[in-house]
Scaffold this motif. Structure first.
Motif, PDB file in Angstrom:
ATOM      1  N   GLY A  28      55.673  36.285  -0.844  1.00 11.63           N
ATOM      2  CA  GLY A  28      56.505  36.871  -2.165  1.00 11.63           C
ATOM      3  C   GLY A  28      56.955  38.145  -2.235  1.00 11.63           C
ATOM      4  N   GLY A  29      56.613  39.026  -1.137  1.00 12.52           N
ATOM      5  CA  GLY A  29      57.237  40.352  -1.044  1.00 12.52           C
ATOM      6  C   GLY A  29      58.737  40.441  -0.438  1.00 12.52           C
ATOM      7  N   PRO A  30      59.305  41.375  -0.587  1.00 13.62           N
ATOM      8  CA  PRO A  30      60.602  41.564  -0.037  1.00 13.62           C
ATOM      9  C   PRO A  30      60.747  40.960   1.431  1.00 13.62           C
ATOM     10  N   SER A 284      58.356  48.568  -4.189  1.00 10.20           N
ATOM     11  CA  SER A 284      58.497  49.329  -5.519  1.00 10.20           C
ATOM     12  C   SER A 284      60.058  48.930  -5.890  1.00 10.20           C
ATOM     13  N   ALA A 285      61.156  49.368  -5.177  1.00  9.46           N
ATOM     14  CA  ALA A 285      62.304  49.193  -5.446  1.00  9.46           C
ATOM     15  C   ALA A 285      62.614  47.736  -5.816  1.00  9.46           C
ATOM     16  N   SER A 286      62.139  46.958  -5.290  1.00  6.99           N
ATOM     17  CA  SER A 286      62.609  45.443  -5.293  1.00  6.99           C
ATOM     18  C   SER A 286      62.167  44.875  -6.499  1.00  6.99           C
ATOM     19  N   GLY A 287      61.082  45.617  -7.297  1.00  3.46           N
ATOM     20  CA  GLY A 287      60.685  45.069  -8.677  1.00  3.46           C
ATOM     21  C   GLY A 287      61.143  45.917  -9.715  1.00  3.46           C
ATOM     22  N   VAL A 288      62.296  46.628  -9.828  1.00  2.00           N
ATOM     23  CA  VAL A 288      62.709  47.264 -10.736  1.00  2.00           C
ATOM     24  C   VAL A 288      63.970  46.464 -11.165  1.00  2.00           C
TER      25      VAL A 288
END
Length: 555
Positions: A28-30, A284-288
């Motif tokens: 589920g991560g990048p 972190s950036a992928s979730g913005v």
């Protein structure tokens, strides 16, 4: 990337990749990406008619440039990032690293003779400096003379092959320059990757001082309009004398931000795009919301550089070689890039990036072997006394210096753990970005230094700039390491006009660089950029050059 005429050092780890010591990626991560350069780029490409007119692109740098003369030894990556929007360049590159003439500045560039080597540059008749004066052959001749090395008072970052130039003459008119070489130079296409007006290169004082605090004259689609050191900000505006396609953006703002503040600044809508490092920042950036992570590996890489100056604790290459064998770069790369690239590997070449034509593994002489490392140190007289080796009353303690940023410190901690196992103590010393080079690394106040080099589609220039040993001008040779044999091979390599033979010879140089243990590459940049989805024609360029007139915001 733009074809700059120098390999620019990174004053801060803009291309370093974060070390993730805890945990690995989870489902589920990048997604992990490729680690090979020269295949594609990721810039949200849009035709001009799909890009809005106007707007301000907000970018981040981590320190004010020491100088805006990127040919000067004090230049750094931040300076290069700003100046690239404002100054002429001879060639552009596509994603595959193929070069074409930048017709904004030159209508034609031809290798017109091979014996002697001669290159004819025909300048675009519309090309002018921002003060309205024409760009002429005299600007090129003045820059060639300054970088030739004949006058040591010019504090140049690299000669860029101009030490091989016999003369620069006027061609059919003032808009044509004929460069004649006294010795062949393989990468002549990189010589005018950055061109300054003749006033900037007229004499050593002008070279050091005229562009120290600003850019009085430039010639790109943009020019510096504001330098505000109180607000830590540099603003570029459209150049009213620009003759090419009208830029889409009105302004570009560079804000000086601490490295640790970049992601929060992006989240707070204070900047539009920023390079990121490591799995934590990628996640972190992928979730913005509204932020897209773009990626294209580039030939930039982080490394350990050793100080081999006379009298230093690592002056003996045999000691450096033994210590290098105690460093597990494979484990560092795996920990560093797990979840970021598909197949994390250490970089095993100083000249070519993974995936770049010419890349091969030349690091056999420093392969990880802690038992052999300990044996060699014993044989060299460095005997264990408790946990740390000693010789002639001197303890084997190494000062590892770096930018004060978590990913560098974590890398140093792994190094520290590795070397402790063979009786070598590492002291970690961190510094802010401002002054890291001028006050610490350039004067040689280190045993090991961690920083990054930015590569190029023309990689052979790094041989002369970084790995050549000239006690009168160390240029990028921060560790003061080199041999007459390596110097001679570098000279022969740069004289080879057959690209295939030049690549073969460059790899011979690289083997000698590893054997001498000049430095140890760590990992190649994954080229991660987090930016707002609407930003167009900007992002992760890899080997490609930006078109600064097309950068903007999608309609």
């Amino acid at each position: 990337m733009r074809i700059r005429s120098t390999v620019i050092r990174a004053a801060i780890p803009m291309v370093a990749l974060g070390l993730v010591l805890s945990g690995c990626g989870s489902g589920g991560g990048p997604e992990a990406g490729s680690n090979k350069v020269g295949t594609t780029n990721d810039i949200n490409p849009k035709p001009r008619d799909e890009v809005r007119d106007g707007g301000n692109l907000r970018l981040a740098i981590t320190s004010f440039p020491e100088t805006f003369n990127t040919l000067h030894v004090d230049s750094d990556q931040d300076a290069g990032d700003v100046v690239a929007w404002t100054i002429p360049s001879a060639f552009q590159s596509n994603a595959a690293g193929e070069l074409t003439i930048d017709h904004n500045y030159f209508t034609d560039i031809q290798l017109t003779n091979k014996d002697p080597q001669q290159v004819t540059y025909t300048i675009n008749p519309k090309a002018v400096w921002s003060d309205g004066s024409p760009i002429t052959w005299e600007d090129m001749a003045s820059q060639a003379a300054a970088l030739s090395g004949r006058n040591k008072e010019f504090l140049i970052s690299a000669p860029l092959g101009f030490d091989r130039v016999e003369k620069v003459e006027r061609g059919v008119d003032d808009r044509q320059a004929i460069v004649t070489f006294k010795q062949h130079y393989a990468e002549w296409k990189g010589q005018f990757g950055t061109l300054y007006p003749k006033a900037a290169t007229a004499d050593p004082k002008a070279f050091s001082d005229l562009y120290r605090s600003g850019m009085p004259v430039s010639a790109g689609p943009f020019m510096i309009t504001t330098i505000d050191r109180t607000q830590n900000r540099i603003v570029l505006g459209r150049n009213p004398k620009w003759w090419g396609e009208t830029p889409k953006l009105d302004t570009v703002t560079f804000s000086v931000l601490d490295y640790s503040a970049r992601i929060q600044a992006l989240q707070n809508n204070e900047i539009d795009t920023v390079g990121i490092s490591g799995l934590d920042e990628l996640t972190s950036a992928s979730g913005v919301p509204g932020i897209k992570v773009r990626r294209t590996p580039s030939p930039a890489y982080s490394h350990f550089t050793f100080n081999g100056a006379p009298g230093s604790i690592l002056a003996d290459p045999a000691v450096r070689r033994a210590i290098a064998k105690g460093i597990d770069r494979e484990a560092i790369a795996t920990t560093n890039q797990h979840g970021v690239v598909e197949d994390p590997k250490p970089l095993n070449n100083h000249i070519f990036g993974i995936g770049q034509q010419g890349y091969q593994d030349n690091a056999a002489s420093v392969a990880y072997n802690p038992d052999q490392a300990a044996k060699e140190l014993d044989e060299l007289g460095w005997k264990l006394n408790g946990d740390v080796r000693e010789k002639d009353g001197r303890r084997l303690v190494l000062r590892d210096v770096m930018y004060q940023q978590e990913t560098w410190v974590q890398t140093a901690q792994v190094l520290q753990q590795n070397l402790a196992k063979i009786g070598v103590k590492v002291e970690i010393q961190t510094y802010p970005g401002n002054g890291l080079f001028t006050d610490v690394i350039d004067p040689g106040n280190f045993d090991i230094a961690q920083f990054s080099w930015s590569g190029s589609v023309l990689p052979l220039g790094a041989l002369r700039q970084i790995y050549y040993f000239d006690p009168n001008n160390m240029q990028g040779n921060k560790g003061r390491i080199g041999t007459p044999e390596l110097n001679a091979l570098i000279d022969r390599t740069l004289s080879e006009l057959d690209p295939k033979k030049a690549i073969e010879m460059a790899n011979q140089c690289d083997k000698m660089i590893f054997d001498e243990v000049f430095s140890l590459p760590i990992v190649q940049s994954a080229g991660l950029t987090a930016q707002r989805e609407e930003v167009a024609n900007w992002g992760s360029f890899g080997l490609a050059s930006p078109d600064y007139t097309k950068v903007g915001f999608a309609k």
